[in-house]
Design a protein around this motif. Structure first.
Motif, PDB file in Angstrom:
ATOM      1  N   GLY A 272     -71.215 -15.459  55.582  1.00 34.11           N
ATOM      2  CA  GLY A 272     -70.259 -14.904  56.522  1.00 34.11           C
ATOM      3  C   GLY A 272     -68.927 -14.575  55.880  1.00 34.11           C
ATOM      4  N   ASN A 273     -68.095 -13.852  56.624  1.00 38.99           N
ATOM      5  CA  ASN A 273     -66.740 -13.524  56.187  1.00 38.99           C
ATOM      6  C   ASN A 273     -65.744 -13.786  57.297  1.00 38.99           C
ATOM      7  N   SER A 274     -64.532 -14.170  56.914  1.00 40.33           N
ATOM      8  CA  SER A 274     -63.428 -14.235  57.867  1.00 40.33           C
ATOM      9  C   SER A 274     -62.867 -12.828  58.047  1.00 40.33           C
ATOM     10  N   GLY A 275     -61.874 -12.695  58.931  1.00 46.81           N
ATOM     11  CA  GLY A 275     -61.110 -11.465  58.985  1.00 46.81           C
ATOM     12  C   GLY A 275     -60.157 -11.425  57.799  1.00 46.81           C
ATOM     13  N   ASP A 276     -59.460 -10.318  57.622  1.00 48.02           N
ATOM     14  CA  ASP A 276     -58.474 -10.215  56.543  1.00 48.02           C
ATOM     15  C   ASP A 276     -57.335 -11.203  56.782  1.00 48.02           C
ATOM     16  N   ASN A 277     -57.015 -12.011  55.778  1.00 48.93           N
ATOM     17  CA  ASN A 277     -55.897 -12.958  55.869  1.00 48.93           C
ATOM     18  C   ASN A 277     -55.954 -13.815  57.132  1.00 48.93           C
ATOM     19  N   GLN A 278     -57.140 -14.188  57.528  1.00 47.12           N
ATOM     20  CA  GLN A 278     -57.314 -15.018  58.719  1.00 47.12           C
ATOM     21  C   GLN A 278     -57.099 -16.478  58.345  1.00 47.12           C
ATOM     22  N   LEU A 279     -56.104 -17.101  58.930  1.00 52.21           N
ATOM     23  CA  LEU A 279     -55.732 -18.473  58.573  1.00 52.21           C
ATOM     24  C   LEU A 279     -56.517 -19.521  59.343  1.00 52.21           C
ATOM     25  N   HIS A 280     -56.981 -19.172  60.523  1.00 54.33           N
ATOM     26  CA  HIS A 280     -57.733 -20.109  61.350  1.00 54.33           C
ATOM     27  C   HIS A 280     -59.005 -19.425  61.816  1.00 54.33           C
ATOM     28  N   ILE A 281     -60.104 -20.160  61.799  1.00 53.81           N
ATOM     29  CA  ILE A 281     -61.392 -19.544  62.078  1.00 53.81           C
ATOM     30  C   ILE A 281     -62.322 -20.560  62.716  1.00 53.81           C
ATOM     31  N   ILE A 283     -66.014 -21.502  62.529  1.00 54.17           N
ATOM     32  CA  ILE A 283     -67.090 -21.260  61.580  1.00 54.17           C
ATOM     33  C   ILE A 283     -68.389 -20.955  62.325  1.00 54.17           C
ATOM     34  N   GLN A 284     -69.031 -19.831  61.945  1.00 57.86           N
ATOM     35  CA  GLN A 284     -70.255 -19.407  62.604  1.00 57.86           C
ATOM     36  C   GLN A 284     -71.508 -19.688  61.762  1.00 57.86           C
ATOM     37  N   ARG A 285     -71.352 -19.896  60.473  1.00 56.23           N
ATOM     38  CA  ARG A 285     -72.507 -20.171  59.641  1.00 56.23           C
ATOM     39  C   ARG A 285     -72.104 -21.051  58.463  1.00 56.23           C
ATOM     40  N   LYS A 286     -73.068 -21.722  57.893  1.00 53.53           N
ATOM     41  CA  LYS A 286     -72.807 -22.709  56.841  1.00 53.53           C
ATOM     42  C   LYS A 286     -72.069 -22.098  55.663  1.00 53.53           C
ATOM     43  N   ASP A 287     -72.532 -20.966  55.172  1.00 52.71           N
ATOM     44  CA  ASP A 287     -71.945 -20.325  54.002  1.00 52.71           C
ATOM     45  C   ASP A 287     -71.051 -19.178  54.456  1.00 52.71           C
ATOM     46  N   TRP A 288     -69.787 -19.218  54.040  1.00 51.29           N
ATOM     47  CA  TRP A 288     -68.849 -18.188  54.464  1.00 51.29           C
ATOM     48  C   TRP A 288     -67.740 -18.060  53.427  1.00 51.29           C
ATOM     49  N   GLU A 289     -66.976 -16.983  53.551  1.00 50.81           N
ATOM     50  CA  GLU A 289     -65.954 -16.666  52.566  1.00 50.81           C
ATOM     51  C   GLU A 289     -64.704 -16.150  53.268  1.00 50.81           C
ATOM     52  N   SER A 290     -63.548 -16.606  52.794  1.00 51.38           N
ATOM     53  CA  SER A 290     -62.268 -16.190  53.348  1.00 51.38           C
ATOM     54  C   SER A 290     -61.550 -15.328  52.315  1.00 51.38           C
ATOM     55  N   ILE A 291     -60.915 -14.242  52.769  1.00 50.15           N
ATOM     56  CA  ILE A 291     -60.308 -13.291  51.835  1.00 50.15           C
ATOM     57  C   ILE A 291     -58.813 -13.157  52.127  1.00 50.15           C
ATOM     58  N   HIS A 292     -57.998 -13.200  51.059  1.00 49.90           N
ATOM     59  CA  HIS A 292     -56.548 -13.242  51.250  1.00 49.90           C
ATOM     60  C   HIS A 292     -55.805 -12.484  50.164  1.00 49.90           C
ATOM     61  N   THR A 293     -54.663 -11.933  50.575  1.00 53.66           N
ATOM     62  CA  THR A 293     -53.772 -11.234  49.665  1.00 53.66           C
ATOM     63  C   THR A 293     -52.649 -12.168  49.223  1.00 53.66           C
ATOM     64  N   MET A 294     -51.971 -11.803  48.110  1.00 53.28           N
ATOM     65  CA  MET A 294     -50.808 -12.558  47.656  1.00 53.28           C
ATOM     66  C   MET A 294     -49.533 -12.124  48.383  1.00 53.28           C
ATOM     67  N   ASN A 295     -49.494 -10.847  48.794  1.00 48.54           N
ATOM     68  CA  ASN A 295     -48.400 -10.375  49.642  1.00 48.54           C
ATOM     69  C   ASN A 295     -49.020  -9.870  50.944  1.00 48.54           C
ATOM     70  N   ASP A 296     -48.761  -8.653  51.369  1.00 47.60           N
ATOM     71  CA  ASP A 296     -49.384  -8.147  52.602  1.00 47.60           C
ATOM     72  C   ASP A 296     -50.490  -7.140  52.324  1.00 47.60           C
ATOM     73  N   SER A 297     -50.320  -6.340  51.278  1.00 50.76           N
ATOM     74  CA  SER A 297     -51.256  -5.258  50.977  1.00 50.76           C
ATOM     75  C   SER A 297     -52.335  -5.721  50.012  1.00 50.76           C
ATOM     76  N   TRP A 298     -53.492  -5.064  50.100  1.00 51.32           N
ATOM     77  CA  TRP A 298     -54.565  -5.319  49.137  1.00 51.32           C
ATOM     78  C   TRP A 298     -54.365  -4.431  47.908  1.00 51.32           C
ATOM     79  N   GLY A 299     -54.192  -3.135  48.123  1.00 49.70           N
ATOM     80  CA  GLY A 299     -53.881  -2.243  47.026  1.00 49.70           C
ATOM     81  C   GLY A 299     -52.409  -2.329  46.658  1.00 49.70           C
ATOM     82  N   TYR A 300     -52.085  -1.938  45.434  1.00 42.99           N
ATOM     83  CA  TYR A 300     -50.694  -1.991  44.959  1.00 42.99           C
ATOM     84  C   TYR A 300     -49.782  -1.209  45.898  1.00 42.99           C
ATOM     85  N   LYS A 301     -48.676  -1.859  46.303  1.00 42.63           N
ATOM     86  CA  LYS A 301     -47.715  -1.221  47.198  1.00 42.63           C
ATOM     87  C   LYS A 301     -46.321  -1.595  46.720  1.00 42.63           C
TER      88      LYS A 301
END
Length: 517
Positions: A272-281, A283-301
């Protein structure tokens, strides 16, 4: 879907409808656990968003384009295809060094690397014979960076993974998203139900899938050696049948390649996956992954200076690990092909913590004692790893819900493994005497080795000293017809749509009746 869902991860739509998918029946097909074995051990990876959009850095014709994500500038800025194509003439990342990228990932403690082989703008960051809108055919660079990354990853023992935007391609005349060049196309925010019965849109979209998406997947899965994950996005914009076709196609070319949930929706793919920069979730399945940026954008801004403190990133990472999840931390390289100074600084500090505390991350499972007020917990075998975010002023740390007998307790950073004194307070709580000051300013890890199997109670405890007791909405139980959880992102870790006075949220606390609001 409401247009205010600027992130395109479908989080707002799911929150607005209160759609909480049914519990997932884990895949039982032969080889599923074998495929996931390395991923469960790895826990931590690097996400990289890089492409023509990096050249613009969020600015078009001298003006900043609204929207948090730099990689969405073609859509947000309504940049015509012909003008966007011309950007390739200036994309010349002469400072790109695949080995430097992989080394940075390794030194940060990351075990796998996910790179945008093609994002929504349709530009292939590799030598594609399917479409000449790619880095070899259109730019002065003259090299295939995916070839270099593949070689570096395979030599350095970092798992190579490709992000591929299968659902949307703003360059292709029959795909989804670009209605400023192709007015008859499916819109970027159009829900599936809005076009699935439109024969023209459906037929043309299938043409895009067959002419570009599937053939490019074949290139990625046959020309770059072993690919550990094919990372899809915006799967809410394809049908179940289309989503399963992508899964099956990946399996037919590389049977061991993992597929993420965003190939379609929950229940699809290997994890499974979380939403983008989702801090609270939830859990719907045993194996899942959370994705996060260091600032706000994913691509260079270039205008995005909202860099997150390292402490916040580490606490977020550890929270995910404690919930049996993996964590992808993103870097948006510059158009020249380098990691910027802030990204390098954050990676270095995260790597420093991981070098000391990696044992509490790699190959661990989720917490058997829930979410203590002082931090989080991970587990491996007979060992619990207590990640203490807030050091107890009293010098005594209570481990709630630990039913097993503690055989030995020590600070993970202490190479001598000097034992810490502990006392059993009752059948479920243990008290540990800790030093006056924490060893790490971000998170100090205490190891508790128990006798026999770990037995814990995850029900939340209230503390009568050292800590402020906080009851998070995502840890509560919702009752009623209208009340629902918000997206779980920053500032939205709350319940929403409280229009029925009979609705409520409650938390189960030991020794007292359920607390309900």
């Amino acid at each position: 879907m409401a247009q205010r869902d600027m992130y395109m991860d479908n989080a707002d739509a799911e929150a607005e409808t209160g759609r909480q998918p049914a519990a997932i029946t884990e895949l039982t097909e032969e080889g599923h656990d074998r495929r996931l074995a390395w991923w469960r051990e790895a826990r931590f990876g690097m996400f990289i968003h890089w492409g023509l959009y990096s050249l613009l850095g969020g600015v078009w014709k001298g003006k900043e384009v609204p929207g948090a994500y730099g990689e969405h500038i073609m859509l947000r800025g309504q940049i015509p295809v012909k003008e966007y194509e011309k950007l390739a003439e200036d994309f010349n990342p002469v400072r790109f060094d695949a080995w430097a990228w992989v080394k940075a990932a390794k030194e940060a403690g990351m075990k796998y690397l996910v790179i945008t082989a093609k994002h929504h703008d349709g530009f292939a960051l590799y030598d594609s014979s399917v479409s000449d809108f790619n880095i070899l055919k259109r730019t002065p660079y003259g090299r295939d960076p995916m070839k270099d990354l593949a070689e570096a990853c395979h030599q350095e023992g970092v798992k190579l993974c490709f992000y591929y935007s299968h659902a949307m391609d703003w360059h292709h005349p029959d795909s989804q998203g670009n209605t400023h060049d192709f007015p008859g196309n499916i819109g970027a925010w159009d829900e599936l139900e809005a076009w699935i019965d439109d024969e023209d849109k459906r037929t043309r979209y299938e043409r895009y899938l067959n002419e570009k998406a599937f053939p490019q997947l074949k290139e990625l899965l046959t020309e770059y050696g072993e690919v550990a994950v094919l990372w899809f996005d915006c799967g809410h914009k394809v049908t179940d049948e289309q989503g399963q076709r992508f899964v099956d196609y990946v399996r037919s070319l590389q049977p061991n390649c993992l597929v993420n949930r965003r190939v379609r929706r929950d229940g699809f793919g290997d994890y499974g996956n979380s939403g983008d920069n989702q801090l609270h979730i939830r859990i719907q399945r045993k194996d899942w992954e959370s994705i996060h940026t260091m600032n706000d954008s994913w691509g260079y801004k270039k205008t995005d200076h909202n860099w997150k403190p390292v402490k916040r990133i580490l606490h977020n990472m550890i929270d995910v690990f404690s919930l049996n999840g993996n964590y992808l931390l993103n870097v948006g390289p510059t158009p020249e092909g380098e990691f910027d100074e802030n990204s390098r600084r954050i990676l270095h500090e995260v790597g420093r913590w991981m070098q000391v505390n990696g044992e509490s991350v790699y190959g661990t499972e989720g917490s058997p004692i829930g979410k203590p007020q002082w931090g989080r917990c991970t587990m491996q075998g007979s060992k619990l790893y207590l990640h203490v975010f807030e050091w107890p002023a009293s010098g005594k740390l209570i481990v709630p819900g630990l039913r097993s007998e503690a055989a030995k307790v020590w600070l993970l950073a202490d190479s001598s493994r000097k034992e810490l004194v502990r006392h059993r307070l009752n059948a479920e709580d243990v008290e540990i005497e800790v030093p006056a000051e924490a060893l790490d300013k971000h998170a100090t890890v205490i190891v508790v080795e128990v006798k026999g199997a770990v037995e814990g109670n995850p029900v939340k405890r209230l503390f009568n000293r050292d800590y402020v007791n906080v009851l998070n909405a995502f840890d509560g139980d919702i009752h009623g017809s209208e009340l629902r959880l918000d997206t779980g992102k920053a500032g939205r870790d709350v319940v929403t749509h409280w229009v029925n006075a009979a609705d409520s949220i409650s938390w189960n606390l030991p020794g007292c009746r359920s607390r309900r609001l």
